[in-house]
Design an enzyme around this catalytic site. Structure first.
Site, PDB file in Angstrom:
ATOM      1  N   GLU A  42     -37.548 -37.245 -61.664  1.00  0.00           N
ATOM      2  CA  GLU A  42     -38.357 -38.019 -61.969  1.00  0.00           C
ATOM      3  C   GLU A  42     -38.936 -38.077 -63.816  1.00  0.00           C
ATOM      4  O   GLU A  42     -37.931 -37.144 -64.800  1.00  0.00           O
ATOM      5  CB  GLU A  42     -39.388 -37.077 -60.804  1.00  0.00           C
ATOM      6  CG  GLU A  42     -40.914 -36.915 -61.992  1.00  0.00           C
ATOM      7  CD  GLU A  42     -42.126 -36.475 -60.847  1.00  0.00           C
ATOM      8  OE1 GLU A  42     -42.777 -36.833 -60.642  1.00  0.00           O
ATOM      9  OE2 GLU A  42     -41.674 -35.166 -60.490  1.00  0.00           O
ATOM     10  N   ASN A  82     -44.771 -39.950 -52.159  1.00  0.00           N
ATOM     11  CA  ASN A  82     -44.664 -38.548 -52.351  1.00  0.00           C
ATOM     12  C   ASN A  82     -46.344 -37.626 -52.152  1.00  0.00           C
ATOM     13  O   ASN A  82     -47.211 -37.977 -52.634  1.00  0.00           O
ATOM     14  CB  ASN A  82     -44.061 -38.255 -53.648  1.00  0.00           C
ATOM     15  CG  ASN A  82     -43.864 -36.981 -54.779  1.00  0.00           C
ATOM     16  OD1 ASN A  82     -43.067 -36.069 -53.853  1.00  0.00           O
ATOM     17  ND2 ASN A  82     -44.708 -36.515 -54.698  1.00  0.00           N
ATOM     18  N   GLU A  83     -45.977 -36.286 -51.692  1.00  0.00           N
ATOM     19  CA  GLU A  83     -46.943 -35.630 -51.578  1.00  0.00           C
ATOM     20  C   GLU A  83     -48.376 -36.364 -51.776  1.00  0.00           C
ATOM     21  O   GLU A  83     -48.949 -35.408 -51.834  1.00  0.00           O
ATOM     22  CB  GLU A  83     -46.562 -34.177 -52.524  1.00  0.00           C
ATOM     23  CG  GLU A  83     -45.513 -33.852 -52.260  1.00  0.00           C
ATOM     24  CD  GLU A  83     -45.355 -32.732 -53.890  1.00  0.00           C
ATOM     25  OE1 GLU A  83     -46.555 -32.285 -54.682  1.00  0.00           O
ATOM     26  OE2 GLU A  83     -44.360 -31.917 -53.819  1.00  0.00           O
ATOM     27  N   GLU A 103     -36.877 -32.135 -52.362  1.00  0.00           N
ATOM     28  CA  GLU A 103     -37.861 -31.280 -53.322  1.00  0.00           C
ATOM     29  C   GLU A 103     -37.688 -29.861 -52.885  1.00  0.00           C
ATOM     30  O   GLU A 103     -38.472 -28.618 -52.021  1.00  0.00           O
ATOM     31  CB  GLU A 103     -39.017 -31.368 -53.499  1.00  0.00           C
ATOM     32  CG  GLU A 103     -39.292 -32.952 -54.467  1.00  0.00           C
ATOM     33  CD  GLU A 103     -40.785 -33.171 -55.342  1.00  0.00           C
ATOM     34  OE1 GLU A 103     -41.323 -31.799 -55.815  1.00  0.00           O
ATOM     35  OE2 GLU A 103     -41.286 -34.062 -54.921  1.00  0.00           O
TER      36      GLU A 103
END
Length: 502
Positions: free
Chosen positions: A27, A172-173, A292
């Site tokens: 990332e 993402n999330e 993750e």
């Protein structure tokens, strides 16, 4: 001293070892990219600015796939900023980590690095501040052979062949209030369905990942997965799961048993996904991308906060990992393997510097963190079929997880070469465990290699000055007697035993 017994039978098959379980994560956070995998001018850097010493360690680590470019970063990212001539790329502010993004490294550089590292790319698309149109444009740029504006732009940028990225994460999330563009499950589920449907019109064989919960402790956990999958069940292949663990105070026993929480997390997501499948009368099965996971001292990071000044590639969460952390990472890998029938992709977060298995210094050396070792050895020796041992062992009390077995174990068996690998963790923080492993069902066996990772100082770390303070050691006292492997595991230790069947 405690005593335990494992029974391993080739009939106790879970699933074939899926190499995607040994994935990692890059990332644009801290020094993972800039000063990590990418440092033009470093003594080992190649013509593309990629650090050769880091590349060597990535190959040694055994990473098979890497998720990119985030993470929280992706929810505000414009992929177009990171392609084309570097001197024409805009500099932007990244609100996720409160840093300056130069865009000197982008999609094409990542794909160059991926080819050199020998890994499969997993690409995340921005569904925080963007949507269907931008996802389709990225897909066309990355994967179309040529003859269109975007694919010809890629070719003009020097990437003549399409990148052919097969696995894509739909945001993402998105359940997290911290996420730029945070959405409710209904909002995200509708958007993810729309984007997935559009991407499949381009290429029906893409593998797509819907965002699951950011953690099992999220207040919307379970309900989030159910709602999102009711929208997306027919158009995605995976639902994601994220989990980080850390030592809290002096509760070493609970920390060593962290994999109990991961195991329950996986079982609950599987149950939810299967419930939705039954509700929709669908024969399809949704798998988990655990994209993750790691030990991360998140509470410390949250207390320190993101930088107050806007700077490029600051040092963020550069945790120095201990022996204790390495044992927990080994146990989490055991859990992922035990669920290989449903966890068919996983990414340890992250790869370099920021909560990374690899650390390096600008202009200086790169070295292996303690957590590097159980990952590298598991990736190397876990081959063939995953077998779940039958474990008989004493239990220990933990504040977080109740009574748990002191032994955590998984095995793999490769029928083609007759190799059996047994991975075992002694979770007890202060007691050794003597155990025997019944291997009679394999016929004759010989012990080829025995390795233990542990130390009297559970908080020992590797550093630039002492990069090999924490390393696996040969386990000379392990032996095979009468078809049984016998060994004594030190407290808080991870072990690997490689056997050859006759």
């Amino acid at each position: 001293m405690e005593n335990g017994k494992l029974t391993i039978d080739p009939a106790f098959t879970v699933a074939p070892v899926n190499r995607r379980i040994f994935g990692s994560f890059v990332e644009h956070m801290g020094r993972c990219v800039y000063g990590g995998i990418f440092e033009p001018g470093h003594p080992t850097a190649d013509d593309d600015g990629l650090r050769g010493d880091v590349l060597d360690l990535v190959r040694e680590l055994g990473v098979t796939a890497v998720r990119y470019p985030g993470g929280n970063f992706v929810s505000g990212y414009k992929w177009e900023d990171g392609v084309g001539p570097r001197d024409q790329r805009p500099t932007r502010l990244d609100p996720a980590w409160r840093t300056i993004e130069t865009n000197a490294f982008g999609l094409d550089e990542f794909m160059t690095w991926a080819r050199k590292a020998g890994i499969e790319p997993i690409m995340a698309v921005n569904l925080g501040t963007r949507g269907l149109q931008e996802a389709l444009e990225l897909l066309e740029y990355a994967n179309h052979p040529g003859g269109t504006e975007l694919s010809d732009r890629r070719i003009a940028h020097g990437a003549v062949k399409p990148h052919d990225i097969r696995m894509w994460c739909l945001g993402n999330e998105m359940d997290g209030p911290w996420q730029l563009g945070h959405k409710t499950a209904e909002e995200y589920g509708r958007l993810a369905k729309e984007v997935a449907g559009g991407m499949r019109q381009y290429d029906a064989d893409l593998e797509l990942v819907a965002c699951g919960s950011s953690g099992r402790s999220m207040p919307t956990f379970g309900a989030w997965e159910a709602t999102v999958l009711e929208h997306t069940y027919d158009v995605v292949d995976f639902v994601s799961a994220h989990a980080y663990y850390e030592l809290e105070g002096d509760d070493v026993a609970s920390f060593l048993a962290s994999s109990v929480d991961m195991d329950l997390f996986i079982r609950e997501v599987v149950a939810t996904a299967d419930h939705v499948g039954a509700k929709l009368a669908s024969p399809k099965r949704i798998n988990i991308s655990f994209d993750e996971w790691n030990v991360w001292y998140l509470k410390k990071f949250q207390q320190e906060g993101t930088p107050t000044e806007w700077t490029s590639a600051p040092r963020l969460s550069e945790d120095a990992y201990t022996v204790l952390d390495a044992v927990v990472v080994g146990s989490l890998l055991i859990t992922l393997l035990k669920h290989s029938d449903r966890v068919t992709a996983a990414c340890q977060a992250q790869l370099v510097n920021t909560i990374g298995s690899i650390r390096c210094e600008p202009g200086g050396p790169a070295w292996r963190q303690s957590i590097f070792h159980p990952f590298a050895l598991t990736a190397r020796f876990a081959q063939g079929e995953v077998l779940e041992p039958r474990v008989v062992a004493p239990t220990m009390a933990t504040a977080k997880h109740g009574d748990v077995s002191v032994l955590d174990s998984v095995a793999t068996h490769d029928p083609e070469n007759g190799r059996v690998a047994v991975f075992v963790v002694n979770r007890h923080p202060s007691e050794s465990v003597a155990f025997s492993t019944d291997l009679r069902y394999f016929g004759g066996v010989d012990l080829v290699e025995a390795t233990v990772l542990g130390d009297e100082d559970l908080f020992a770390v590797n550093s630039m000055e002492d990069p090999d303070r924490v390393v696996p050691k040969a386990y000379d006292s392990a032996k095979v007697v009468g078809g049984a492997l016998e060994a004594e595991l030190p407290p808080a230790s991870w072990s690997l035993f490689v056997l050859q069947t006759s």
